[in-house]
Design an enzyme around this catalytic site. Structure first.
Site, PDB file in Angstrom:
ATOM      1  N   THR A   1     -27.092  10.757  62.920  1.00 36.39           N
ATOM      2  CA  THR A   1     -25.845  10.836  63.585  1.00 36.39           C
ATOM      3  C   THR A   1     -25.063  11.841  63.130  1.00 36.39           C
ATOM      4  O   THR A   1     -24.900  11.785  61.914  1.00 36.39           O
ATOM      5  CB  THR A   1     -25.109   9.716  64.224  1.00 36.39           C
ATOM      6  OG1 THR A   1     -24.719   9.123  62.999  1.00 36.39           O
ATOM      7  CG2 THR A   1     -25.980   8.467  65.080  1.00 36.39           C
ATOM      8  N   ASP A   2     -24.149  12.474  63.775  1.00 30.70           N
ATOM      9  CA  ASP A   2     -23.127  12.844  63.160  1.00 30.70           C
ATOM     10  C   ASP A   2     -22.087  11.748  62.791  1.00 30.70           C
ATOM     11  O   ASP A   2     -22.543  10.632  63.212  1.00 30.70           O
ATOM     12  CB  ASP A   2     -22.328  13.904  64.163  1.00 30.70           C
ATOM     13  CG  ASP A   2     -21.482  14.865  63.208  1.00 30.70           C
ATOM     14  OD1 ASP A   2     -21.183  14.615  61.793  1.00 30.70           O
ATOM     15  OD2 ASP A   2     -21.062  16.150  63.628  1.00 30.70           O
ATOM     16  N   TRP A   3     -21.033  11.947  61.824  1.00 28.20           N
ATOM     17  CA  TRP A   3     -20.374  10.846  61.487  1.00 28.20           C
ATOM     18  C   TRP A   3     -19.544  10.205  62.472  1.00 28.20           C
ATOM     19  O   TRP A   3     -18.603  10.724  63.116  1.00 28.20           O
ATOM     20  CB  TRP A   3     -19.229  11.414  60.161  1.00 28.20           C
ATOM     21  CG  TRP A   3     -20.106  11.168  58.817  1.00 28.20           C
ATOM     22  CD1 TRP A   3     -19.381  10.574  57.871  1.00 28.20           C
ATOM     23  CD2 TRP A   3     -21.412  11.391  58.540  1.00 28.20           C
ATOM     24  NE1 TRP A   3     -20.401  10.558  56.824  1.00 28.20           N
ATOM     25  CE2 TRP A   3     -21.426  11.060  57.258  1.00 28.20           C
ATOM     26  CE3 TRP A   3     -22.451  11.964  59.135  1.00 28.20           C
ATOM     27  CZ2 TRP A   3     -22.635  11.059  56.481  1.00 28.20           C
ATOM     28  CZ3 TRP A   3     -23.500  12.314  58.463  1.00 28.20           C
ATOM     29  CH2 TRP A   3     -23.825  11.648  57.213  1.00 28.20           C
TER      30      TRP A   3
ATOM     31  N   ALA B   1     -20.664   9.216  65.362  1.00 26.61           N
ATOM     32  CA  ALA B   1     -20.936   9.397  66.580  1.00 26.61           C
ATOM     33  C   ALA B   1     -21.918   8.515  67.059  1.00 26.61           C
ATOM     34  O   ALA B   1     -22.294   8.695  68.229  1.00 26.61           O
ATOM     35  CB  ALA B   1     -21.617  10.951  66.484  1.00 26.61           C
TER      36      ALA B   1
END
Ligand SMILES: *[C@@H]1O[C@H](CO)[C@@H](O)[C@H](O)[C@H]1NC(C)=O
Ligand SMILES: *[C@@H]1O[C@H](CO)[C@@H](O)[C@H](O)[C@H]1NC(C)=O
Ligand SMILES: *[C@@H]1O[C@H](CO)[C@@H](O)[C@H](O)[C@H]1NC(C)=O
Ligand SMILES: *[C@@H]1O[C@H](CO)[C@@H](O)[C@H](O)[C@H]1NC(C)=O
Ligand SMILES: *[C@@H]1O[C@H](CO)[C@@H](O)[C@H](O)[C@H]1NC(C)=O
Ligand SMILES: *[C@@H]1O[C@H](CO)[C@@H](O)[C@H](O)[C@H]1NC(C)=O
Ligand SMILES: *[C@@H]1O[C@H](CO)[C@@H](O)[C@H](O)[C@H]1NC(C)=O
Ligand SMILES: *[C@@H]1O[C@H](CO)[C@@H](O)[C@H](O)[C@H]1NC(C)=O
Ligand SMILES: CC(=O)N[C@H]1CO[C@H](CO)[C@@H](O)[C@@H]1O
Length: 895
Positions: free
Chosen positions: A301-303, A305
């Protein structure tokens, strides 16, 4: 709050969190399913325009069937087979934000020899570290149109990350691709074209991974603006709605190339696509990345997210970063202990967890990180030698060594400077005012000429535009070790320099006709984490005009001086119309974002030690409205609804749109002047592979791992007694009672799986078969050669050779008039010197995505393809014909 107040970095981080916390949500299992439902609701509510939907695609395809990864998979699977449930779920997620030295820190499995992995930004180097190089940003690298420099920067970035003990480097960025000129993070990537992004990513990934560091191609996908990119409990992230062909031919193209180059990880974007958040999107992860593109590494994931537990796992996510739910700091996660629970209650099939853990370890083995990989020796949370090890556990964090100040710069300034120099794009040079001579009297204007007087790193993550603009802002930045600013280099290069460190035109007294004014202006952008001078990441306040009244400064200088040279540090295109045609504006250079090497790289060009050879990685239009509103409009928030960003322009971004609409830009994509002239002659085209309409049938997946489906004993998820835990740190363990309870939950109830859910592995689509897709897509279809000569008599220089493809007429597919497909930069050629350049077109290059067949189709085998060759998209004087295998020179270009 010692650990928070004594460190600039942590205080920024807190800002970052606060901005992600615009509201508060609940954590834990109920939130997990609630969020999944919310996301599903977007489609159900009818917010997504008609026709866009998320096709179900289950189960998550296993990796391990590609030859290049086989050995690593064998080792990884053997290790995973020996791991406990809690060990497996420990390595698939982070331990929490600021719960370790790096931006992300996975849990370990020390019993079987797996350390915590350090995941760290930035696409331009090592973020939040000392003694590292602040490399030029992606857009600058793109502007070199030089594959060798792209690769060499990758090598240097890989070495620095390895030297600091970063296992997983969070770059390169190829999404955003640059669809919206005002988009905030376009500068992290290589330019507004899929082929340029693809080559930039491929060369970077090769360079980085050859050093044993896992690269991460990001952000998949449709993160084309910064504002409203993230979900929070009060606001949906926007949904990027794009059709299948646009996805394949534009946005996924660079990702496919990165996967073909063997990239070890992919990061999912914050936003939604077709109404569903990317991090729990079964079609993006299971169908596109893992089956069609045959991705063998792991998806993260993005941070912050991560939106759901079971839903994201079955949709194909392999790693949750940095481990927390969207609201961090409370020790809550959708995975870790919840993933252990989901395994024991049978909701996430055990083979899915085995596959995720295997993918992570396979990447680790493939890069050779099982042997001699340096331990992390710096701390992104603190610049001090000793500090709190887990700031998010405050006030209970133990202290320890945080930074060992390992020097990793080596001679990387050399490649950094070369890139900054070779990126400098000369737009205009009336009367040959450039190069200058050292004896000319120079008046320098603009605060951008000198480094930030408050300190080069005084703004965390470069979240201000003060002094020389060397980088955009946000997580894509690197702390400067130094900044070679233009004024220092100019003062050294010229004998008589007067600097007016102001953005308002000062009183300059008497000006002589031969005086030269150099005006520095800038335009900044960055991540939505910060608002800078009213710009929320995207250039929503400044628009496409210079910051700090820079356009006025140029006009004022032009009214006083008859020789004005404009130097622009910018994240992307600007509208230059207020002054570009003024007779005294003689020369304009775009120096992009040069990182630490802003000075000498520029004076080398200004004083003719080197001819400029950068080319525009985007078009500069005369007005923003030359593009359609779908790309000029930044999507706004919608109260309670999901904002919709629909890609109605389809394939037609940047020059593709302008050409279709017959709109002449001010400076076209690929434009860039030199001090010398080159001729392109003796072009030839050769057919290398006889194509068929569709690629040959893919081979079946062979040797896929036989992952165990068996639910392990609940005891495997229980912490050893007496384990001394760190408060709020995220662990993968459950209490014995919870572990036993999960097993009985699984017997009494069943998870409500989405429509189309299945657990039997599929053979994979016809368009797949290898990393990036069917391996035959990378077969070379045509080779082209062209002879390049420096026909000037004074200056050496490097030529950019660009090849644009035009599809034949009447193929039944609407295609852009021309599309960049390959490019080369020559070595520096002395006056009179000649070289031969080879360009290639692959099968994929001459294909369109056939949405019915769901495969790449050569719409006219041996048909009348034209390959236009020149030094800019609007300067194409050679055409080669794929049907007759003949080339013509001295022709008028197609646009
Ligand atoms: C989005 O919807 C379109 C239909 O308009 C579909 O073709 C495409 O595959 C969908 N993309 C994703 C990623 O779900
Ligand atoms: C998970 O990782 C943490 C951090 O390295 C470690 O303390 C813990 O023992 C690990 N758990 C297991 C099951 O190995
Ligand atoms: C299993 O646990 C997960 C995570 O807490 C939860 O989302 C899921 O609903 C549970 N499934 C069952 C059948 O209880
Ligand atoms: C520098 O140039 C200015 C004119 O632009 C002139 O007045 C001055 O004397 C020069 N200084 C030196 C040291 O040559
Ligand atoms: C082309 O651009 C012009 C000027 O911006 C605009 O008025 C026109 O609508 C555009 N045409 C198309 C087909 O988009
Ligand atoms: C390049 O060629 C053009 C046209 O042939 C000529 O006008 C120009 O002066 C030349 N430039 C250089 C730097 O030789
Ligand atoms: C796969 O593993 C199962 C046990 O988990 C075993 O029964 C089966 O024979 C294995 N199949 C292959 C092809 O190895
Ligand atoms: C085609 O060009 C590529 C790249 O330069 C080269 O490796 C290959 O040998 C060439 N093939 C032929 C048949 O010339
Ligand atoms: C050799 C070198 O540049 N060392 C630097 C490493 O980083 C520390 C902290 O920023 C500096 O003090 C050193 O000078």
């Amino acid at each position: 709050m010692t650990s928070f107040s004594d460190s600039v970095r942590v205080s920024t981080a807190v800002t970052c969190i606060l901005s992600s916390l615009v509201g508060l949500g609940q954590a834990g299992p109920s939130a997990a399913s609630a969020n999944a439902q919310i996301a599903a609701a977007a489609a159900a509510q009818g917010w997504v325009p008609d026709g866009y939907y998320v096709p179900p695609y289950y189960p998550a395809p296993y990796g391990g069937w590609v030859d290049e990864w086989r050995q690593s998979y064998t080792k990884a699977k053997a290790l995973v087979d020996s791991m406990t449930l809690a060990e497996k779920t420990n390595i698939t997620a982070g331990t929490g934000i600021y719960m370790g030295r790096c931006a992300g820190n996975t849990g370990s499995a020390l019993r079987v020899g797996i350390p915590q992995l350090c995941l760290n930004d930035s696409p331009a180097g090592v973020r939040h570290a000392d003694n590292v190089t602040a490399f030029p940003d992606g857009i600058t690298v793109g502007a070199t149109f030089d594959k060798t420099l792209m690769y060499q920067r990758g090598v240097a970035i890989g070495k620095e990350n390895r030297g600091k003990g970063v296992n997983v480097w969070l770059g390169p960025t190829v999404g955003p691709i640059g669809r919206k000129p005002k988009g905030g993070r376009n500068w992290e990537g290589f330019g507004a074209d899929p082929a340029l992004q693809a080559v930039g990513a491929r060369e970077t990934i090769k360079g980085v991974q050859e050093q044993g560091v896992i690269a991460t191609i990001k952000h998949f996908i449709g993160n084309e603006q910064e504002m409203y990119r993230m979900y929070n409990p009060f606001q949906y992230a926007y949904s990027s709605n794009l059709d299948d062909r646009t996805m394949h031919e534009v946005y996924a193209w660079p990702f496919a190339e990165g996967i073909h180059a063997g990239v070890g990880s992919v990061m999912m974007a914050y936003n939604a696509v077709n109404g569903t958040a990317c991090t729990q999107h079964p079609y993006l992860m299971n169908a596109l990345l893992k089956d069609e593109m045959g991705f063998q590494g792991f998806i993260m994931t993005d941070w912050l997210a991560h939106m759901s537990g079971v839903a994201s796992a079955i949709a194909g996510l392999d790693m949750d970063m940095p481990g927390d739910v969207q609201i961090p700091f409370f020790g809550n996660s959708y995975w870790m202990y919840e993933l252990s629970r989901s395994a024991l209650n049978g909701s996430v099939p055990m083979d899915r967890i085995n596959d995720a853990a295997t993918r992570i370890l396979a990447a680790w083995y493939k890069m050779g990180q099982d042997q001699g990989f340096p331990a992390t020796n710096f701390d992104t949370n603190s610049g001090a030698a000793v500090n709190q090890l887990y700031p998010a556990a405050w006030p209970f964090s133990p202290s320890g060594v945080t930074n060992e100040f390992v020097q990793v710069q080596a001679d990387h300034d050399v490649v950094a400077r070369q890139i900054s120099q070779d990126a400098i794009t000369l737009l205009k040079n009336d009367g040959g005012i450039l190069p200058l001579s050292p004896s000319q009297h120079i008046k320098v204007f603009g605060t951008d000429a000198q480094k930030n007087p408050d300190g080069i790193n005084s703004c965390t993550d470069r979240n201000c535009n003060k002094g020389t603009l060397g980088q955009g802002w946000g997580s894509g930045t690197v702390d400067y070790p130094y900044l070679d600013d233009p004024i220092t280099a100019l003062t050294a290069a010229a004998s008589n320099v007067t600097f007016y460190n102001t953005d308002s035109f000062p009183s300059v007294g008497q000006v002589s006709a031969s005086d030269v004014a150099i005006v520095f202006i800038s335009s900044d952008a960055g991540e939505n984490t910060y608002t800078v001078e009213g710009n929320h990441g995207d250039r929503d306040a400044s628009g496409l005009y210079a910051w700090h009244n820079g356009d006025q400064l140029v006009q004022d200088a032009a009214s006083k001086f008859s020789n004005v040279i404009v130097v622009i540090h910018t994240v992307g295109p600007l509208i230059l119309e207020n002054w570009i045609d003024l007779p005294s504006v003689k020369a304009v250079l775009i120096a992009h974002l040069p990182g630490q090497e802003a000075g000498t790289s520029l004076t080398n060009v200004l004083y003719g030690h080197s001819s400029p050879c950068g080319h525009l990685p985007y078009s500069i239009t005369k007005q923003e409205a030359d593009f359609p509103s779908s790309v000029t409009t930044l999507i706004n928030s919608e109260f309670l609804n999901q904002p919709q960003d629909t890609y109605t322009e389809g394939l037609y971004i940047d020059y593709r749109w302008l050409n279709k609409n017959n709109t002449k830009p001010r400076y076209a994509f690929g434009h860039g002047l030199s001090y010398t002239n080159f001729t392109f002659t003796a072009a030839s085209i050769k057919k290398i592979t006889q194509l068929s309409s569709y690629p040959p049938t893919r081979s079946a997946k062979s040797g896929i791992p036989n992952f165990s489906q068996a639910i392990p004993s609940p005891n495997e998820a229980v912490a050893p007694s007496g384990f001394n835990s760190i408060p709020r740190y995220i662990y993968s363990w459950l209490s014995q009672g919870d572990a036993n309870g999960a097993v009985s939950d699984g017997k009494s109830s069943k998870y409500a799986y989405p429509d189309g859910y299945s657990t039997s592995q599929k053979p994979g689509p016809r368009s797949g078969g290898g990393e990036g897709g069917n391996p035959a897509l990378w077969d070379i279809a045509y080779n082209l050669t062209v002879t390049v000569q420096n026909t000037g008599d004074e200056f050496a220089g490097k030529a950019s050779v660009q090849a644009y493809l035009q599809f034949p007429d009447n193929i039944g597919y609407d295609t852009p008039i021309i599309q960049l497909r390959d490019f080369e930069k020559t070595e520096e050629l002395a006056p009179g010197e000649t070289t031969t350049v080879t360009l290639t077109l692959t099968r994929k290059d001459v294909s369109v995505w056939d949405v019915v067949a769901q495969d790449w189709k050569v719409p006219a085998v041996d048909g009348g393809y034209k390959v236009w060759i020149g030094d800019a998209s609007d300067s194409l004087s050679i055409v080669c014909h794929a049907d007759t295998l003949k080339c013509e020179t001295g022709v008028t270009g197609p646009v």
